[in-house]
Design a protein around this motif. Structure first.
Motif, PDB file in Angstrom:
ATOM      1  N   VAL A 132      43.294 -62.596 -72.114  1.00  0.00           N
ATOM      2  CA  VAL A 132      43.913 -61.851 -71.014  1.00  0.00           C
ATOM      3  C   VAL A 132      44.753 -60.714 -71.590  1.00  0.00           C
ATOM      4  O   VAL A 132      45.469 -60.895 -72.570  1.00  0.00           O
ATOM      5  N   PRO A 135      40.041 -56.232 -72.512  1.00  0.00           N
ATOM      6  CA  PRO A 135      38.728 -56.790 -72.836  1.00  0.00           C
ATOM      7  C   PRO A 135      38.580 -57.013 -74.343  1.00  0.00           C
ATOM      8  O   PRO A 135      39.313 -56.437 -75.144  1.00  0.00           O
ATOM      9  N   ALA A 155      38.301 -60.032 -69.304  1.00  0.00           N
ATOM     10  CA  ALA A 155      38.041 -58.915 -68.400  1.00  0.00           C
ATOM     11  C   ALA A 155      36.850 -58.116 -68.917  1.00  0.00           C
ATOM     12  O   ALA A 155      36.689 -57.950 -70.128  1.00  0.00           O
ATOM     13  N   PRO A 188      33.165 -62.940 -66.746  1.00  0.00           N
ATOM     14  CA  PRO A 188      34.164 -61.919 -66.429  1.00  0.00           C
ATOM     15  C   PRO A 188      35.232 -62.452 -65.477  1.00  0.00           C
ATOM     16  O   PRO A 188      34.918 -63.139 -64.508  1.00  0.00           O
ATOM     17  N   GLN A 191      38.846 -59.443 -60.639  1.00  0.00           N
ATOM     18  CA  GLN A 191      39.991 -58.539 -60.572  1.00  0.00           C
ATOM     19  C   GLN A 191      41.159 -59.152 -59.814  1.00  0.00           C
ATOM     20  O   GLN A 191      42.322 -58.952 -60.179  1.00  0.00           O
ATOM     21  N   LEU A 194      42.955 -61.392 -62.172  1.00  0.00           N
ATOM     22  CA  LEU A 194      43.631 -60.578 -63.177  1.00  0.00           C
ATOM     23  C   LEU A 194      44.912 -59.965 -62.614  1.00  0.00           C
ATOM     24  O   LEU A 194      45.963 -59.976 -63.260  1.00  0.00           O
TER      25      LEU A 194
END
Length: 216
Positions: A132, A135, A155, A188, A191, A194
Protein backbone atom coordinates in the motif's frame (compact mmCIF):
# COMPACT_ATOMS: atom_id res chain seq x y z
CA UNK A 1 -6.64 -50.90 29.41
CA UNK A 2 -7.01 -53.85 27.07
CA UNK A 3 -5.61 -54.26 23.57
CA UNK A 4 -9.13 -53.64 22.27
CA UNK A 5 -9.02 -50.12 23.72
CA UNK A 6 -6.18 -49.31 21.32
CA UNK A 7 -7.85 -50.73 18.22
CA UNK A 8 -8.34 -48.03 15.57
CA UNK A 9 -11.33 -47.86 13.23
CA UNK A 10 -10.50 -49.01 9.70
CA UNK A 11 -10.51 -45.45 8.27
CA UNK A 12 -8.02 -44.32 10.94
CA UNK A 13 -5.87 -47.43 10.69
CA UNK A 14 -5.32 -46.66 7.01
CA UNK A 15 -3.72 -43.36 8.00
CA UNK A 16 -0.90 -45.28 9.63
CA UNK A 17 0.18 -46.41 6.17
CA UNK A 18 0.86 -42.80 5.18
CA UNK A 19 -0.87 -40.48 2.72
CA UNK A 20 0.17 -37.82 0.18
CA UNK A 21 -0.04 -34.08 0.70
CA UNK A 22 -3.30 -32.55 -0.51
CA UNK A 23 -2.82 -29.00 -1.80
CA UNK A 24 -6.58 -28.63 -2.29
CA UNK A 25 -7.24 -29.11 1.42
CA UNK A 26 -4.51 -26.60 2.25
CA UNK A 27 -5.97 -24.13 -0.23
CA UNK A 28 -9.42 -24.51 1.29
CA UNK A 29 -8.03 -23.55 4.67
CA UNK A 30 -6.39 -20.37 3.40
CA UNK A 31 -7.88 -16.89 3.66
CA UNK A 32 -8.50 -16.82 -0.10
CA UNK A 33 -9.92 -20.36 -0.45
CA UNK A 34 -10.26 -21.58 -4.02
CA UNK A 35 -11.28 -18.19 -5.36
CA UNK A 36 -9.86 -17.55 -8.83
CA UNK A 37 -11.22 -14.04 -9.37
CA UNK A 38 -8.29 -11.64 -8.79
CA UNK A 39 -10.66 -8.76 -8.06
CA UNK A 40 -12.54 -10.64 -5.35
CA UNK A 41 -11.34 -9.63 -1.90
CA UNK A 42 -12.10 -11.55 1.27
CA UNK A 43 -12.34 -9.80 4.62
CA UNK A 44 -8.85 -11.10 5.34
CA UNK A 45 -7.53 -9.44 2.18
CA UNK A 46 -9.03 -6.16 3.31
CA UNK A 47 -7.53 -6.58 6.78
CA UNK A 48 -4.05 -7.12 5.37
CA UNK A 49 -4.42 -4.15 2.99
CA UNK A 50 -5.37 -1.96 5.95
CA UNK A 51 -2.48 -3.36 7.97
CA UNK A 52 -0.11 -2.48 5.11
CA UNK A 53 -1.57 1.03 5.16
CA UNK A 54 -0.91 1.29 8.88
CA UNK A 55 2.69 0.12 8.36
CA UNK A 56 3.10 2.67 5.53
CA UNK A 57 2.21 5.48 7.95
CA UNK A 58 5.42 4.72 9.88
CA UNK A 59 7.52 5.86 6.90
CA UNK A 60 8.89 9.40 7.00
CA UNK A 61 9.40 9.53 3.24
CA UNK A 62 7.28 11.70 0.95
CA UNK A 63 6.05 8.49 -0.69
CA UNK A 64 4.90 6.33 2.23
CA UNK A 65 4.77 2.63 1.36
CA UNK A 66 4.03 -0.38 3.54
CA UNK A 67 4.31 -4.08 2.76
CA UNK A 68 2.95 -7.10 4.60
CA UNK A 69 3.88 -10.68 3.67
CA UNK A 70 1.32 -13.28 4.72
CA UNK A 71 1.24 -17.06 4.77
CA UNK A 72 -2.19 -17.70 3.17
CA UNK A 73 -2.64 -21.21 4.57
CA UNK A 74 -1.82 -20.40 8.17
CA UNK A 75 -3.36 -16.91 7.95
CA UNK A 76 -0.24 -15.62 9.64
CA UNK A 77 1.77 -12.46 9.06
CA UNK A 78 5.33 -13.52 8.27
CA UNK A 79 6.92 -10.06 8.04
CA UNK A 80 6.13 -6.40 7.46
CA UNK A 81 8.06 -3.20 6.86
CA UNK A 82 8.07 0.20 5.19
CA UNK A 83 10.37 2.27 2.95
CA UNK A 84 13.19 4.44 4.18
CA UNK A 85 16.95 4.68 4.59
CA UNK A 86 18.92 1.52 5.47
CA UNK A 87 19.54 0.59 9.10
CA UNK A 88 21.85 2.91 11.06
CA UNK A 89 21.42 5.71 8.51
CA UNK A 90 19.79 8.73 10.24
CA UNK A 91 16.22 8.98 8.94
CA UNK A 92 15.73 12.68 9.51
CA UNK A 93 12.49 13.98 8.01
CA UNK A 94 14.43 16.82 6.38
CA UNK A 95 16.49 14.30 4.41
CA UNK A 96 13.63 11.95 3.50
CA UNK A 97 11.33 14.74 2.38
CA UNK A 98 13.79 16.80 0.38
CA UNK A 99 12.59 17.46 -3.14
CA UNK A 100 15.60 19.39 -4.45
CA UNK A 101 17.73 16.31 -5.08
CA UNK A 102 15.13 13.56 -5.21
CA UNK A 103 17.12 11.27 -7.49
CA UNK A 104 20.00 11.18 -5.00
CA UNK A 105 17.60 10.47 -2.14
CA UNK A 106 15.85 7.67 -4.03
CA UNK A 107 19.21 6.04 -4.70
CA UNK A 108 19.61 5.59 -0.93
CA UNK A 109 16.10 4.29 -0.18
CA UNK A 110 15.25 0.66 0.49
CA UNK A 111 11.80 -0.16 -0.83
CA UNK A 112 9.12 -1.52 1.48
CA UNK A 113 8.92 -4.79 -0.47
CA UNK A 114 12.70 -5.27 -0.35
CA UNK A 115 12.80 -4.56 3.38
CA UNK A 116 9.97 -7.00 4.10
CA UNK A 117 11.51 -9.78 2.00
CA UNK A 118 14.75 -9.43 3.97
CA UNK A 119 12.85 -9.93 7.21
CA UNK A 120 10.80 -12.82 5.82
CA UNK A 121 13.75 -14.75 4.40
CA UNK A 122 12.88 -18.25 3.22
CA UNK A 123 9.44 -18.01 4.82
CA UNK A 124 8.37 -15.75 1.95
CA UNK A 125 8.01 -18.73 -0.39
CA UNK A 126 4.36 -19.44 -1.18
CA UNK A 127 3.20 -16.28 0.58
CA UNK A 128 1.09 -13.30 -0.49
CA UNK A 129 2.46 -9.75 -0.46
CA UNK A 130 0.22 -6.75 0.29
CA UNK A 131 1.61 -3.37 -0.76
CA UNK A 132 0.00 0.00 0.00
CA UNK A 133 1.24 3.48 -0.86
CA UNK A 134 2.45 3.08 -4.44
CA UNK A 135 2.23 0.38 -7.12
CA UNK A 136 5.01 -2.21 -7.25
CA UNK A 137 7.97 -1.36 -9.49
CA UNK A 138 9.83 -3.80 -11.73
CA UNK A 139 12.84 -4.02 -9.40
CA UNK A 140 10.66 -5.14 -6.49
CA UNK A 141 8.69 -7.44 -8.77
CA UNK A 142 11.90 -9.30 -9.63
CA UNK A 143 12.70 -9.83 -5.95
CA UNK A 144 9.14 -10.88 -5.09
CA UNK A 145 9.20 -13.45 -7.88
CA UNK A 146 12.65 -14.71 -6.92
CA UNK A 147 11.60 -15.07 -3.26
CA UNK A 148 8.71 -17.33 -4.27
CA UNK A 149 5.82 -14.95 -3.57
CA UNK A 150 2.63 -16.53 -4.93
CA UNK A 151 0.32 -13.49 -5.13
CA UNK A 152 0.72 -9.72 -4.98
CA UNK A 153 -2.04 -7.35 -3.84
CA UNK A 154 -1.35 -3.72 -4.70
CA UNK A 155 -2.59 -0.65 -6.54
CA UNK A 156 -2.44 -0.92 -10.34
CA UNK A 157 0.00 1.41 -12.14
CA UNK A 158 -2.59 3.71 -13.71
CA UNK A 159 -1.49 6.32 -16.27
CA UNK A 160 -1.00 9.95 -15.23
CA UNK A 161 -2.78 12.25 -17.72
CA UNK A 162 -0.31 15.06 -17.07
CA UNK A 163 2.66 12.72 -17.62
CA UNK A 164 1.76 10.19 -20.36
CA UNK A 165 5.35 8.93 -20.68
CA UNK A 166 6.11 8.68 -16.98
CA UNK A 167 9.03 6.32 -16.33
CA UNK A 168 7.64 4.89 -13.10
CA UNK A 169 4.26 4.08 -14.60
CA UNK A 170 6.11 2.11 -17.26
CA UNK A 171 8.12 0.34 -14.56
CA UNK A 172 4.89 -0.50 -12.78
CA UNK A 173 3.44 -1.99 -15.95
CA UNK A 174 6.63 -3.95 -16.51
CA UNK A 175 6.18 -5.36 -13.00
CA UNK A 176 2.76 -6.71 -13.97
CA UNK A 177 4.23 -8.24 -17.12
CA UNK A 178 6.87 -9.98 -15.03
CA UNK A 179 4.28 -11.29 -12.57
CA UNK A 180 2.19 -12.64 -15.42
CA UNK A 181 5.11 -14.39 -17.10
CA UNK A 182 6.25 -15.91 -13.80
CA UNK A 183 2.78 -17.15 -12.88
CA UNK A 184 2.50 -14.84 -9.87
CA UNK A 185 -1.06 -13.69 -9.18
CA UNK A 186 -1.89 -9.99 -9.07
CA UNK A 187 -4.98 -8.56 -7.36
CA UNK A 188 -5.55 -4.82 -7.87
CA UNK A 189 -6.79 -2.95 -4.81
CA UNK A 190 -10.09 -1.20 -5.53
CA UNK A 191 -9.92 2.60 -5.51
CA UNK A 192 -12.62 2.79 -2.84
CA UNK A 193 -10.56 0.68 -0.44
CA UNK A 194 -7.40 2.60 -1.28
CA UNK A 195 -9.12 5.92 -0.58
CA UNK A 196 -10.35 4.60 2.76
CA UNK A 197 -6.87 3.41 3.78
CA UNK A 198 -5.16 6.63 2.66
CA UNK A 199 -7.67 8.68 4.63
CA UNK A 200 -7.60 6.49 7.75
CA UNK A 201 -3.80 6.64 8.02
CA UNK A 202 -3.30 10.11 6.52
CA UNK A 203 -0.91 8.79 3.87
CA UNK A 204 0.74 11.00 1.26
CA UNK A 205 -1.07 10.56 -2.02
CA UNK A 206 0.84 10.33 -5.31
CA UNK A 207 0.57 13.43 -7.49
CA UNK A 208 1.52 14.34 -11.03
CA UNK A 209 4.27 16.53 -9.59
CA UNK A 210 5.90 13.46 -8.11
CA UNK A 211 8.15 11.24 -10.17
CA UNK A 212 5.24 8.80 -10.42
CA UNK A 213 3.01 6.53 -8.36
CA UNK A 214 5.44 3.75 -7.65
CA UNK A 215 6.82 1.83 -4.74
CA UNK A 216 9.71 3.28 -2.81
Amino acid sequence: MTQQDFTLPDHQAELLEGFPADPHKRQNSSHVGNNTNPKHFTRWDERYVKLAGHIASWSKDTAQVGCVIVNPTLRRVVAFSFNGFPANIPDHVSLLQQRENKKKKLAQIIHAEQNTLLYAGREARGCHAYVVGRPVCNSCAILLIQAGIERVVAAPPLPIPEKPDDEWVERGRLALTLFNKAGVGFSPIAQKLLDEVFEDYNLDRPTAVESAPVCC
